[in-house]
Design an enzyme around this catalytic site. Structure first.
Site, mmCIF file in Angstrom:
data_model
loop_
_atom_site.group_PDB
_atom_site.id
_atom_site.type_symbol
_atom_site.label_atom_id
_atom_site.label_comp_id
_atom_site.label_asym_id
_atom_site.label_seq_id
_atom_site.Cartn_x
_atom_site.Cartn_y
_atom_site.Cartn_z
ATOM 1 N N HIS A 61 0.767 -1.149 -0.132
ATOM 2 C CA HIS A 61 -0.130 0.132 0.197
ATOM 3 C C HIS A 61 0.959 1.374 0.020
ATOM 4 O O HIS A 61 1.981 1.229 -0.058
ATOM 5 C CB HIS A 61 -1.027 0.145 1.305
ATOM 6 C CG HIS A 61 -0.217 0.096 2.606
ATOM 7 N ND1 HIS A 61 0.445 -0.888 3.009
ATOM 8 C CD2 HIS A 61 -0.254 1.054 3.638
ATOM 9 C CE1 HIS A 61 1.086 -0.700 4.181
ATOM 10 N NE2 HIS A 61 0.600 0.639 4.654
ATOM 11 N N HIS A 63 1.425 3.927 2.095
ATOM 12 C CA HIS A 63 1.701 4.561 3.210
ATOM 13 C C HIS A 63 3.458 4.731 3.348
ATOM 14 O O HIS A 63 3.970 3.732 2.690
ATOM 15 C CB HIS A 63 1.278 3.900 4.630
ATOM 16 C CG HIS A 63 -0.178 4.003 4.675
ATOM 17 N ND1 HIS A 63 -0.879 3.559 5.790
ATOM 18 C CD2 HIS A 63 -1.005 5.123 4.110
ATOM 19 C CE1 HIS A 63 -2.147 3.994 5.711
ATOM 20 N NE2 HIS A 63 -2.287 4.947 4.952
ATOM 21 N N ASP A 65 5.735 4.423 5.161
ATOM 22 C CA ASP A 65 6.764 3.289 5.873
ATOM 23 C C ASP A 65 6.804 1.971 4.964
ATOM 24 O O ASP A 65 7.683 1.070 5.179
ATOM 25 C CB ASP A 65 6.235 2.849 7.316
ATOM 26 C CG ASP A 65 4.922 2.196 7.337
ATOM 27 O OD1 ASP A 65 3.929 2.891 6.490
ATOM 28 O OD2 ASP A 65 4.508 1.503 8.326
ATOM 29 N N HIS A 66 6.175 1.947 3.762
ATOM 30 C CA HIS A 66 6.404 0.860 2.896
ATOM 31 C C HIS A 66 6.791 1.317 1.503
ATOM 32 O O HIS A 66 7.061 0.365 0.779
ATOM 33 C CB HIS A 66 4.821 0.164 2.764
ATOM 34 C CG HIS A 66 4.399 -0.563 4.060
ATOM 35 N ND1 HIS A 66 4.488 -1.851 3.991
ATOM 36 C CD2 HIS A 66 3.850 -0.080 5.142
ATOM 37 C CE1 HIS A 66 4.078 -2.171 5.407
ATOM 38 N NE2 HIS A 66 3.700 -1.086 6.075
ATOM 39 N N HIS A 152 -7.367 -1.955 5.181
ATOM 40 C CA HIS A 152 -6.499 -1.126 5.770
ATOM 41 C C HIS A 152 -7.207 0.345 5.610
ATOM 42 O O HIS A 152 -8.129 0.498 5.039
ATOM 43 C CB HIS A 152 -5.192 -1.250 5.267
ATOM 44 C CG HIS A 152 -4.171 -0.607 6.235
ATOM 45 N ND1 HIS A 152 -3.962 -0.337 7.565
ATOM 46 C CD2 HIS A 152 -3.202 0.330 5.559
ATOM 47 C CE1 HIS A 152 -2.941 0.449 8.041
ATOM 48 N NE2 HIS A 152 -2.615 0.817 7.083
ATOM 49 N N ASP A 220 -0.352 -4.641 7.266
ATOM 50 C CA ASP A 220 -1.317 -3.542 7.318
ATOM 51 C C ASP A 220 -2.872 -4.007 7.107
ATOM 52 O O ASP A 220 -3.396 -3.422 6.113
ATOM 53 C CB ASP A 220 -0.958 -2.512 6.515
ATOM 54 C CG ASP A 220 0.509 -1.666 7.096
ATOM 55 O OD1 ASP A 220 1.233 -2.604 7.492
ATOM 56 O OD2 ASP A 220 0.570 -0.760 7.353
ATOM 57 N N HIS A 279 6.345 -6.215 11.179
ATOM 58 C CA HIS A 279 5.763 -4.823 11.294
ATOM 59 C C HIS A 279 5.187 -4.611 12.723
ATOM 60 O O HIS A 279 4.083 -4.147 12.954
ATOM 61 C CB HIS A 279 4.462 -4.860 10.122
ATOM 62 C CG HIS A 279 3.925 -3.396 9.787
ATOM 63 N ND1 HIS A 279 3.237 -2.899 10.711
ATOM 64 C CD2 HIS A 279 4.200 -2.486 8.932
ATOM 65 C CE1 HIS A 279 2.867 -1.673 10.405
ATOM 66 N NE2 HIS A 279 3.469 -1.437 9.189
#
EC number: 3.1.26.11
Length: 316
Positions: A61, A63, A65-66, A152, A220, A279
């Site tokens: 996805h 976001h 942090d990915h 999510h 997530d 995670h």
């Protein structure tokens, strides 16, 4: 054989002892990267994975942090001398994000093929690259990638990878199909061959399919009813465990993540062989303190750590 390394096991923000989400898989010298959080390049160097042989990048996805490690990684891959295409698979919106990143990367020596919200993909694994192929009953691919829509706060995909095992040569079948001996070796390599105006396919000389290797990855997300079937009988299931304790269930529900026990329940229902948790919330200093919460539901649960490796082999 499939080699798997957890490059980063943190969620939210990088920590001194944890990089952000990323996993690299190596099959026959070709690599697939799952997510690319900030610092992925560094942990790839630490683990000696190399950059040039990454053929597929799967993003769960959008976001930060990915994905925040992606622009720098794409640049480094370009500097490594790679010229072959790279496939980037991701949820709705991935194309727009990559196009934004490319503003800072005006020149790349390779082409990016962006596959947005794709569900079933087939790849051939060649010496020099992995190549997307059309699904064809006559030609068996080496790798299938399936995706699942997760639950999510932004569009998010789970991934399931099936590494197919080469089928054995079947002499009786080859003779029955009147396949000339001079093309047997090429057909065993899954090549399509034409000889004297006649086309021959690998299925004409190969036996039944054999059990391959399955790896599934969901991060997530809240638990969904579709996940157990999606991960069913995976040799390795890599799943988020943002919160270690059930006391944090209200946070898991609010932020659309999972607890260790919720992930373990999915692993049990999916009859996977091993659950590897990842995670972790920045609030968790030592995730291993909570492992019993997972093992109450699924015994073969393990807490992943940066640099942890798994080697998955074809069964004899």
């Amino acid at each position: 054989m499939l080699n798997v390394i957890l490059l980063g096991t943190g969620g939210g923000m990088p920590m001194p002892n944890r990089f952000l989400s990323s996993v690299v898989m190596n099959f026959k010298g070709r690599k697939i990267l799952l997510d690319c959080g900030e610092g992925t390049q560094v942990t790839m160097r630490v683990n000696g994975t190399g950059f040039k042989s990454i053929d597929i990048i799967c993003i769960s996805h959008l976001h930060g942090d990915h994905i925040y490690g992606l622009p720098g990684l794409l640049s480094t891959i370009g500097n490594s001398g790679r010229v072959e295409d790279i496939y980037i698979i991701g949820p709705k919106g991935i194309k727009e994000v990559i196009e934004g990143f490319l503003i800072t990367l005006p020149y790349l020596p390779y082409k990016l093929n962006i596959l947005e919200d794709a569900s079933n993909l087939e790849f051939m694994v060649k010496k020099e690259k992995m190549e997307l192929v059309e699904e064809d009953e006559k030609i068996s691919s080496d790798l299938s990638i399936k995706t699942l829509e997760l639950d999510h706060s932004s569009p998010c995909l789970g991934y399931s990878f099936n590494i197919r095992r080469g089928r054995k040569f079947n002499l009786e079948k080859a003779l029955m199909n009147k396949v000339p001996k001079e093309v047997w070796s090429k057909l065993q390599r899954n090549e399509e061959v034409s000889l004297n105006g006649v086309k021959y396919y690998s299925y004409m000389v190969l036996g039944d399919e054999r059990k391959g290797i399955k790896l599934s990855y969901t991060t997530d997300t809240r638990p969904t009813e579709d996940i157990p079937g999606f991960i069913k009988e995976s040799d390795l299931y890599i799943c988020e465990g943002t919160y270690g304790s059930e006391e944090d269930m209200h946070k898991a529900i609010k932020n659309k993540h999972m607890t260790f026990k919720e992930a373990a329940n999915l692993a049990k229902r999916g009859q996977v062989k091993e659950l590897l948790l990842t995670h972790f919330s920045p609030a968790i200093n030592d995730p291993k303190e909570f492992i019993n919460n997972a093992r109450e539901a699924f015994e073969n649960s393990h807490v992943g750590s940066d640099g942890e490796e798994r080697v998955l082999n074809f069964k004899k």
